[in-house]
Every structure is written in C-alpha cells, then in structure tokens.
Enzyme design. Structure first.
Site, PDB file in Angstrom:
ATOM      1  N   SER A 149      54.521   4.854 -15.940  1.00  0.00           N
ATOM      2  CA  SER A 149      54.500   5.235 -14.528  1.00  0.00           C
ATOM      3  C   SER A 149      55.913   5.641 -14.121  1.00  0.00           C
ATOM      4  CB  SER A 149      53.969   4.101 -13.646  1.00  0.00           C
ATOM      5  OG  SER A 149      54.687   2.901 -13.850  1.00  0.00           O
ATOM      6  N   GLU A 162      58.727   6.256 -10.782  1.00  0.00           N
ATOM      7  CA  GLU A 162      59.029   5.994  -9.373  1.00  0.00           C
ATOM      8  C   GLU A 162      59.918   7.102  -8.820  1.00  0.00           C
ATOM      9  OE1 GLU A 162      59.639   1.990  -7.824  1.00  0.00           O
ATOM     10  OE2 GLU A 162      61.609   2.664  -7.097  1.00  0.00           O
ATOM     11  N   TYR A 205      59.632   3.314   0.004  1.00  0.00           N
ATOM     12  CA  TYR A 205      59.495   3.166   1.460  1.00  0.00           C
ATOM     13  C   TYR A 205      60.739   2.446   1.937  1.00  0.00           C
ATOM     14  CZ  TYR A 205      56.453   1.988   5.586  1.00  0.00           C
ATOM     15  OH  TYR A 205      55.845   1.866   6.816  1.00  0.00           O
ATOM     16  N   HIS A 226      54.471   2.833  -1.608  1.00  0.00           N
ATOM     17  CA  HIS A 226      55.113   1.551  -1.312  1.00  0.00           C
ATOM     18  C   HIS A 226      54.825   1.170   0.135  1.00  0.00           C
ATOM     19  CE1 HIS A 226      58.278   1.209  -4.721  1.00  0.00           C
ATOM     20  NE2 HIS A 226      57.271   1.956  -5.127  1.00  0.00           N
ATOM     21  N   GLY A 279      60.144  -6.173   1.517  1.00  0.00           N
ATOM     22  CA  GLY A 279      61.071  -5.216   2.109  1.00  0.00           C
ATOM     23  C   GLY A 279      62.360  -5.870   2.548  1.00  0.00           C
ATOM     24  N   ASP A 280      63.411  -5.064   2.635  1.00  0.00           N
ATOM     25  CA  ASP A 280      64.706  -5.552   3.092  1.00  0.00           C
ATOM     26  C   ASP A 280      64.846  -5.287   4.587  1.00  0.00           C
ATOM     27  OD1 ASP A 280      65.758  -6.381   0.527  1.00  0.00           O
ATOM     28  OD2 ASP A 280      65.830  -4.241   0.044  1.00  0.00           O
ATOM     29  N   HIS A 300      65.257 -12.541  -7.858  1.00  0.00           N
ATOM     30  CA  HIS A 300      65.642 -11.829  -6.645  1.00  0.00           C
ATOM     31  C   HIS A 300      66.948 -12.425  -6.126  1.00  0.00           C
ATOM     32  CE1 HIS A 300      65.534 -10.464  -2.459  1.00  0.00           C
ATOM     33  NE2 HIS A 300      64.667  -9.553  -2.845  1.00  0.00           N
ATOM     34  N   ASP A 342      61.556 -18.103  -8.036  1.00  0.00           N
ATOM     35  CA  ASP A 342      61.184 -16.690  -8.013  1.00  0.00           C
ATOM     36  C   ASP A 342      59.839 -16.475  -8.715  1.00  0.00           C
ATOM     37  OD1 ASP A 342      62.596 -14.191  -7.073  1.00  0.00           O
ATOM     38  OD2 ASP A 342      61.998 -13.547  -9.077  1.00  0.00           O
ATOM     39  N   ARG A 351      52.246 -16.666  -6.489  1.00  0.00           N
ATOM     40  CA  ARG A 351      51.508 -16.575  -5.224  1.00  0.00           C
ATOM     41  C   ARG A 351      50.997 -15.161  -4.994  1.00  0.00           C
ATOM     42  NH1 ARG A 351      55.812 -19.743  -3.334  1.00  0.00           N
ATOM     43  NH2 ARG A 351      56.656 -18.008  -2.123  1.00  0.00           N
ATOM     44  N   GLN A 370      77.801   4.245 -10.523  1.00  0.00           N
ATOM     45  CA  GLN A 370      76.837   4.076  -9.438  1.00  0.00           C
ATOM     46  C   GLN A 370      75.819   2.992  -9.795  1.00  0.00           C
ATOM     47  OE1 GLN A 370      75.082   7.886  -8.583  1.00  0.00           O
ATOM     48  NE2 GLN A 370      76.971   8.728  -7.717  1.00  0.00           N
ATOM     49  N   PHE A 384      74.725  -0.443  -7.678  1.00  0.00           N
ATOM     50  CA  PHE A 384      73.332  -0.680  -7.326  1.00  0.00           C
ATOM     51  C   PHE A 384      72.839  -1.991  -7.936  1.00  0.00           C
ATOM     52  CE2 PHE A 384      68.705   0.721  -7.944  1.00  0.00           C
ATOM     53  CZ  PHE A 384      68.363   0.350  -6.648  1.00  0.00           C
ATOM     54  N   HIS A 420      57.637   1.254 -16.372  1.00  0.00           N
ATOM     55  CA  HIS A 420      57.788   1.897 -15.068  1.00  0.00           C
ATOM     56  C   HIS A 420      59.201   2.461 -15.024  1.00  0.00           C
ATOM     57  CE1 HIS A 420      56.796   2.607 -10.864  1.00  0.00           C
ATOM     58  NE2 HIS A 420      57.911   1.999 -10.477  1.00  0.00           N
TER      59      HIS A 420
END
Length: 300
Positions: A15, A17, A49, A77, A108-109, A152, A161, A167, A215, A219, A269
């Site tokens: 897949s 992204e 997103y 997303h 989401g952040d 995370h 995590d 869950r 970069q 990130f 992915h």
C-alpha cells in the site's frame, strides 16, 4: 549491498501513503506520483488528514480524484481530535458519498502541535478505539489504525502503547499500519510482544524510502522513530552526488523489505512523500511486477 534476488518476484501486499497538496506545484507533483506508482498494483492507497482536520477539504478533493479518476482503492485518514462526534460523522458521510470504503482511524495531533497533550473534545470521541467502534458500526467500512514499533512519543512505555493497540483491535480494526522504522530487529521484537499481548490483527510494516536524510532525522525525532548510525555511513560523501545518493536510498529500502520478507513479513505500507522515482526504484529491485497504470488528466 544485501542480496535481494532471493525475494525477487515473491508475492507481498503493498500500500502507498500520499498527502494532500498545499500548492499548485504540489498538486502537479502528487498526481504525477500517483500516475507513475499506479502500475505497481498496490492493494490500496491512503490519503492523510491534517491536525484537527486542517486539510479536510484538500483531503476530500484528493480522495474523490483518487477514486474517480485514478480508480484506486483509497483509504481516507480520519482523526477525532478537536472535533465533535457529529462533526466526525459528517466527514465520514462525505467520504462515503465519494465512494470511500476504507478508513485509517487516528486520534490525530492537536492543532496546537506535536507534544501538546491530547484532550478529548467535550462532545467528541474519547480515544481512537471509540472512533473505531463508531466506524465499524457502519458495517461496510474497512478500518485501519496506527502502530508504533518504538512507541508513540506520548506513551509512557511500549507496554502501554501495545495496550492502546489492543483496544483498537478489540474495537474492530482490521489491521494496523506501523510508523516507519529502520531496525528490523526492533520490528520483529515488537511483533512478538504484540502477539503475546493477544493482538491478532496484522501489523503492516511502514517503510520510508529516504528522500533526504537530514529532513528524515528531523521528522523521526518528532514521531519517535530512531535513525540508526549505519544510515549516516551509507550516505557518507554523497551530499553532492544526487544520483548515487538516490541509488543508495533505493538499496537501503529494498534491503530492508527483503530482510523483513525473509523474517516472514509480507505486508508493506510505503510512505511515498508524493514522489515516485525512489519508490519505483525500490520495487524494481524487489522484482515487483507492474500492471496497467492509471491515466490521470490535468486537474479541473
């Protein structure tokens, strides 16, 4: 260079992204990348997103075109941060109207940025598993979630995590897409711990071909991924040699995937960064077969 010939032509799930463009130039770059990568016959592609839904309209426009013009099975997303349940459901309805049947469900952040603690919206979903349960209730949506082999950044430890992942899986997620990583031992150990915790959904290996090492390091620090020292060694002396640097980057990603396949991993992915040449070079090294690609006209 690690030998990848033993995995050449071996079947694996794939897949891609992409992210929504923020300028006319980036718009052109996105659709060139989509057209050039479509012959690789990914199982699906995903469109990101922004924080707090900040790219909702560009994401929706891109998703519509991915499905309508490119004919790609597209996962949109969706985040639940800074939004009420009704607002999130409204976005889901827009996605469904566009033909979306795959969702990547994320917390989401916050719009205030990474590192800011998450606080649920007063009328919103309490966490991602709550969002997943709502999506699964539709009955016709394939829901993916995120996974973090190195945890995370906000999680106190890896065990906590993995409990979060469990869950999400128990809520009905079909798979988890992992954050990118470069140490396959770390990922293999993570999979063992995930399975020991009773998580049975597949965890898809997230692969980041290195477009720019400096970069990437910035990130990676923000998202909790480590960058092993061997990468600096592989790129040493290539700052002014773009073609050689691209060859090394393709070798690294292909070697990583080939090694993971030898360890029994068969789903990947790839984070494309909306650029096709490096991703294509990686897949060529792995002997991936191509099919007929999508032809995408200029944007209206």
């Amino acid at each position: 260079m690690m030998d990848t010939t033993s995995t050449a032509s071996a079947p694996f799930h794939l897949s891609f992204e992409f992210f929504p463009p923020k300028s006319d130039e980036m718009e052109v770059q996105l659709w060139e990348a989509v057209e050039q990568l479509s012959p690789w016959q990914a199982d699906f592609v995903s469109m990101t997103y922004g924080a707090g839904g900040s790219t909702k309209e560009p994401t929706l426009a891109a998703v519509r075109r991915m499905i309508g013009d490119a004919g790609l099975d597209t996962a949109a997303h969706l985040t639940c941060v800074d939004a009420s349940k009704d607002e999130v459901r409204a976005v889901v309805e827009e996605y469904r109207a566009a033909g979306v049947r795959r969702i990547v469900a994320l917390r989401g952040d916050p719009t205030t940025g990474l590192g800011t603690s998450y606080t649920p919206h007063p009328q919103g979903f309490s966490d991602t598993s709550d969002l997943v349960r709502m999506l699964v209730e539709y009955g016709d949506l394939d829901v993916s979630v995120s996974a973090y082999p190195e945890k995370h950044p906000e999680s106190p430890d890896l065990a906590a995590d993995i409990d979060t992942l469990k869950r999400k899986a128990d809520a009905g997620a079909a798979r988890a897409l992992s954050q990118f990583f470069f140490d396959n031992d770390v990922f293999e150990t993570y999979l063992e711990k995930v399975q020991a915790a009773g998580v049975s959904i597949p965890v898809v290996a997230g692969i980041m071909p290195i477009q720019n090492l400096s970069q990437l390091k910035r990130f990676a620090r923000r998202c909790g991924s480590s960058v092993p020292a061997f990468l600096d060694q592989r790129f040493e002396g290539l700052d002014e040699k773009p073609q050689e640097r691209a060859e090394v980057a393709a070798d690294i990603a292909a070697e990583q995937i080939a090694d993971l396949m030898r360890r029994g991993v068969s789903e990947f992915h790839i984070y494309t960064m909306n650029r096709a040449p490096l991703v294509s070079a990686v897949l060529q090294r792995l002997g991936r077969a191509q099919g007929q690609g999508a032809k995408i006209g200029a944007a209206a």
